[in-house]
Design a protein around this motif. Structure first.
Motif, PDB file in Angstrom:
ATOM      1  N   ARG A 111      39.994  42.623  41.827  1.00 15.54           N
ATOM      2  CA  ARG A 111      41.148  42.986  41.016  1.00 15.54           C
ATOM      3  C   ARG A 111      42.133  43.779  41.869  1.00 15.54           C
ATOM      4  O   ARG A 111      41.728  44.586  42.710  1.00 15.54           O
ATOM      5  CB  ARG A 111      40.704  43.818  39.804  1.00 15.54           C
ATOM      6  N   TYR A 156      28.020  31.890  36.543  1.00 16.55           N
ATOM      7  CA  TYR A 156      28.778  31.350  35.409  1.00 16.55           C
ATOM      8  C   TYR A 156      28.887  29.837  35.546  1.00 16.55           C
ATOM      9  O   TYR A 156      28.768  29.291  36.648  1.00 16.55           O
ATOM     10  CB  TYR A 156      30.175  31.979  35.368  1.00 16.55           C
ATOM     11  N   ASN A 160      36.872  29.163  35.456  1.00 19.46           N
ATOM     12  CA  ASN A 160      37.684  30.063  34.625  1.00 19.46           C
ATOM     13  C   ASN A 160      36.834  31.186  34.027  1.00 19.46           C
ATOM     14  O   ASN A 160      37.328  32.295  33.798  1.00 19.46           O
ATOM     15  CB  ASN A 160      38.400  29.271  33.520  1.00 19.46           C
ATOM     16  N   GLU A 161      35.541  30.940  33.811  1.00 22.57           N
ATOM     17  CA  GLU A 161      34.652  31.979  33.314  1.00 22.57           C
ATOM     18  C   GLU A 161      34.437  33.051  34.378  1.00 22.57           C
ATOM     19  O   GLU A 161      34.343  34.247  34.067  1.00 22.57           O
ATOM     20  CB  GLU A 161      33.307  31.378  32.902  1.00 22.57           C
ATOM     21  N   VAL A 163      36.592  33.857  36.829  1.00 23.63           N
ATOM     22  CA  VAL A 163      37.840  34.616  36.948  1.00 23.63           C
ATOM     23  C   VAL A 163      38.000  35.572  35.769  1.00 23.63           C
ATOM     24  O   VAL A 163      38.391  36.741  35.943  1.00 23.63           O
ATOM     25  CB  VAL A 163      39.052  33.668  37.050  1.00 23.63           C
ATOM     26  N   ASN A 164      37.691  35.123  34.563  1.00 22.09           N
ATOM     27  CA  ASN A 164      37.794  35.986  33.385  1.00 22.09           C
ATOM     28  C   ASN A 164      36.836  37.169  33.472  1.00 22.09           C
ATOM     29  O   ASN A 164      37.170  38.285  33.061  1.00 22.09           O
ATOM     30  CB  ASN A 164      37.520  35.182  32.114  1.00 22.09           C
ATOM     31  N   LYS A 167      38.446  39.700  35.726  1.00 23.67           N
ATOM     32  CA  LYS A 167      39.590  40.374  35.107  1.00 23.67           C
ATOM     33  C   LYS A 167      39.143  41.371  34.029  1.00 23.67           C
ATOM     34  O   LYS A 167      39.786  42.397  33.813  1.00 23.67           O
ATOM     35  CB  LYS A 167      40.547  39.333  34.531  1.00 23.67           C
ATOM     36  N   LYS A 168      38.018  41.060  33.358  1.00 23.23           N
ATOM     37  CA  LYS A 168      37.506  41.968  32.326  1.00 23.23           C
ATOM     38  C   LYS A 168      36.714  43.131  32.923  1.00 23.23           C
ATOM     39  O   LYS A 168      36.378  44.087  32.215  1.00 23.23           O
ATOM     40  CB  LYS A 168      36.609  41.198  31.350  1.00 23.23           C
ATOM     41  N   TYR A 185      45.329  30.087  40.620  1.00 24.16           N
ATOM     42  CA  TYR A 185      45.295  31.517  40.316  1.00 24.16           C
ATOM     43  C   TYR A 185      46.128  32.408  41.246  1.00 24.16           C
ATOM     44  O   TYR A 185      46.249  33.600  40.987  1.00 24.16           O
ATOM     45  CB  TYR A 185      43.839  32.013  40.345  1.00 24.16           C
ATOM     46  N   ASP A 188      48.663  34.848  39.912  1.00 23.48           N
ATOM     47  CA  ASP A 188      48.177  35.929  39.058  1.00 23.48           C
ATOM     48  C   ASP A 188      48.176  37.235  39.857  1.00 23.48           C
ATOM     49  O   ASP A 188      47.343  37.440  40.742  1.00 23.48           O
ATOM     50  CB  ASP A 188      46.769  35.604  38.566  1.00 23.48           C
TER      51      ASP A 188
END
Length: 238
Positions: A111, A156, A160-161, A163-164, A167-168, A185, A188
């Motif tokens: 991040r 995962y 996309n899972e 990357v999410n 981010k979380k 991405y 972003d």
């Protein structure tokens, strides 16, 4: 076992009789494989379609979870794996690969507001795709060397899972395909690249061990590259 050997030996004949190559893929790998409207598209799909056409065949694309692709090939659910699929020693024990059609690399991301250096990756929670060559890379280069604990590796199903999860804040760093990152991405601004040594790999198409389809594909793949068609296809997606 004898039935599997027979199937592999007669694979090319079986595909010819069917008139199509059943292509197994996982559809979240822009620009290699992705959904465009209601159809699957991408570099891998376009290349296989071109090779199949030159062999007088069509293709039937089957979307499968990434970590289920090997089993799908072995049991005969699909004829070919086409999914930015890295040629690795472990996979080559179970599958036969075509010649490499692409040289790619992996990239570590963190991040932007919580930057991670290469020195502290060993203490970070890392996200990676289950069954991917990047998961194998982590095992070989970080776990086996004692640089990282297995408890810090989170797997995962889809990119996309991963990357999410980053981010979380569920993980501190992720390892994904560099071209997927740059295509999907890079814009972003919440993500940042970790400055570290690259993870290099080569992609090929794969079929069940002993498949007689692979030599046929290698022949037309050479033609596709030599006459410039492969570059024209690549230009569309990169």
């Amino acid at each position: 076992l004898s039935a599997s050997v027979c199937t592999a030996a007669d694979h090319w004949t079986s595909v010819q009789n069917a008139g199509v190559i059943r292509v197994g893929t996982s559809s979240d790998y822009i620009p290699f494989v992705y959904t465009e409207g209601t159809e699957l598209d991408g570099l891998d799909i376009a290349l296989v379609k071109e090779m199949a056409n030159r062999l007088g065949l069509g293709i039937q694309v089957v979307d499968i979870a990434f970590d289920g692709l090997i089993d799908a090939a072995i049991i005969g659910q699909i004829d070919l794996i086409a999914c930015a699929y890295a040629i690795t020693e472990g996979r080559s024990e179970k599958l036969d690969f075509t010649n490499a059609y692409y040289q790619a690399g992996g990239i570590f991301l963190c991040r932007e507001n919580n930057k991670v250096t290469e020195d502290v990756i060993r203490d970070a929670k890392i996200g990676v795709q289950k069954g991917s060559s990047f998961e194998q890379w982590i095992a070989s280069n970080l776990l086996m060397s004692g640089k990282m604990s297995q408890a810090n590796v989170y797997t995962y199903s889809k990119v996309n899972e991963i990357v999410n999860a980053l981010k979380k804040g569920d993980v501190d760093v992720i390892l994904i395909d560099e071209d997927v990152y740059r295509s999907q991405y890079k814009a972003d601004t919440t993500l940042a690249e970790v400055n570290n040594q690259p993870v290099n790999e080569k992609y090929g198409f794969a079929a069940v061990k002993g498949s007689t389809l692979i030599p046929q594909l290698n022949t037309v793949m050479r033609e596709v590259f030599l006459d410039g068609t492969a570059q024209k296809i690549a230009n569309k997606y990169f």
